[in-house]
Write a protein that holds these residues in place. Structure first.
Motif, PDB file in Angstrom:
ATOM      1  N   MET A   1      10.095  11.652 -53.423  1.00  0.00           N
ATOM      2  CA  MET A   1      11.316  10.928 -52.470  1.00  0.00           C
ATOM      3  C   MET A   1      11.124   9.600 -52.295  1.00  0.00           C
ATOM      4  O   MET A   1      11.955   8.999 -52.011  1.00  0.00           O
ATOM      5  CB  MET A   1      11.451  11.860 -51.356  1.00  0.00           C
ATOM      6  N   GLY A   2       9.946   9.045 -51.846  1.00  0.00           N
ATOM      7  CA  GLY A   2       9.495   7.902 -51.132  1.00  0.00           C
ATOM      8  C   GLY A   2      10.831   6.917 -51.099  1.00  0.00           C
ATOM      9  O   GLY A   2      11.383   6.483 -50.183  1.00  0.00           O
ATOM     10  N   LEU A   3      10.898   5.821 -52.250  1.00  0.00           N
ATOM     11  CA  LEU A   3      11.657   4.913 -52.342  1.00  0.00           C
ATOM     12  C   LEU A   3      13.224   5.187 -52.263  1.00  0.00           C
ATOM     13  O   LEU A   3      13.977   4.422 -51.766  1.00  0.00           O
ATOM     14  CB  LEU A   3      11.499   4.045 -53.691  1.00  0.00           C
ATOM     15  N   ASP A   4      13.499   6.577 -52.585  1.00  0.00           N
ATOM     16  CA  ASP A   4      14.865   7.096 -52.350  1.00  0.00           C
ATOM     17  C   ASP A   4      15.393   6.918 -50.890  1.00  0.00           C
ATOM     18  O   ASP A   4      16.571   7.159 -50.489  1.00  0.00           O
ATOM     19  CB  ASP A   4      14.959   8.368 -52.938  1.00  0.00           C
ATOM     20  N   LEU A   5      14.267   6.991 -49.966  1.00  0.00           N
ATOM     21  CA  LEU A   5      14.752   6.983 -48.531  1.00  0.00           C
ATOM     22  C   LEU A   5      14.896   5.836 -47.979  1.00  0.00           C
ATOM     23  O   LEU A   5      15.541   5.721 -46.752  1.00  0.00           O
ATOM     24  CB  LEU A   5      13.250   7.587 -47.823  1.00  0.00           C
ATOM     25  N   LEU A   6      14.813   4.476 -48.814  1.00  0.00           N
ATOM     26  CA  LEU A   6      15.043   3.258 -48.258  1.00  0.00           C
ATOM     27  C   LEU A   6      16.346   3.019 -47.448  1.00  0.00           C
ATOM     28  O   LEU A   6      16.458   2.678 -46.688  1.00  0.00           O
ATOM     29  CB  LEU A   6      14.683   2.145 -49.199  1.00  0.00           C
ATOM     30  N   PRO A   7      17.268   3.668 -48.319  1.00  0.00           N
ATOM     31  CA  PRO A   7      18.766   3.457 -47.693  1.00  0.00           C
ATOM     32  C   PRO A   7      18.992   4.232 -46.266  1.00  0.00           C
ATOM     33  O   PRO A   7      19.571   3.656 -45.305  1.00  0.00           O
ATOM     34  CB  PRO A   7      19.742   4.070 -48.709  1.00  0.00           C
TER      35      PRO A   7
END
Length: 123
Positions: A1-7
């Motif tokens: 999930m990592g970078l998908d959480l940036l928004p």
């Protein structure tokens, strides 16, 4: 999930991470980590959930969208295996986890409130 959480991180003033984690404590122990303690802890990769989290936090820092305040409530599981159900150890610790979460949110000036019903949950 990592970078998908940036928004979800972008524009957030506070970020509170809640996870089962290898704390080196007795099973069910709940601990609050803040600031640089979180980065040091995540670098050790003691949870399968942490695989993308350090990358996401690093990317947020590079993009200058890091939350102003960052904290993590970790709970020591009986074992670090993967599964789809909450173990009895973690289930029994949920009151302490919830207390730590509410305490941290309150310290940040966030007023948590109880929902009358959350589908699929008993808290």
């Amino acid at each position: 999930m990592g970078l998908d959480l940036l928004p979800f991180v972008e524009g957030a003033e506070n970020l509170l991470i809640v996870d089962a984690a290898e704390l080196g404590e007795e099973p069910g122990t709940v601990r609050l980590l803040e600031g640089s303690d979180i980065s040091s802890f995540l670098d050790m990769k003691f949870s399968v959930h942490q695989i993308g989290l350090p990358d996401m936090l690093f990317a947020a820092e590079l993009m200058d969208i890091s939350p102003r305040r960052l904290a993590m409530v970790g709970v020591q599981p009986q074992d670090m295996g993967t599964g789809t159900e909450l173990s009895e150890t973690l289930s029994n610790a949920m009151g302490d986890v919830l207390h730590s979460v509410i305490e941290k949110l309150s310290a940040w000036g966030v007023a948590p409130s109880r929902r009358s019903h959350v589908p699929g949950h008993t808290l």
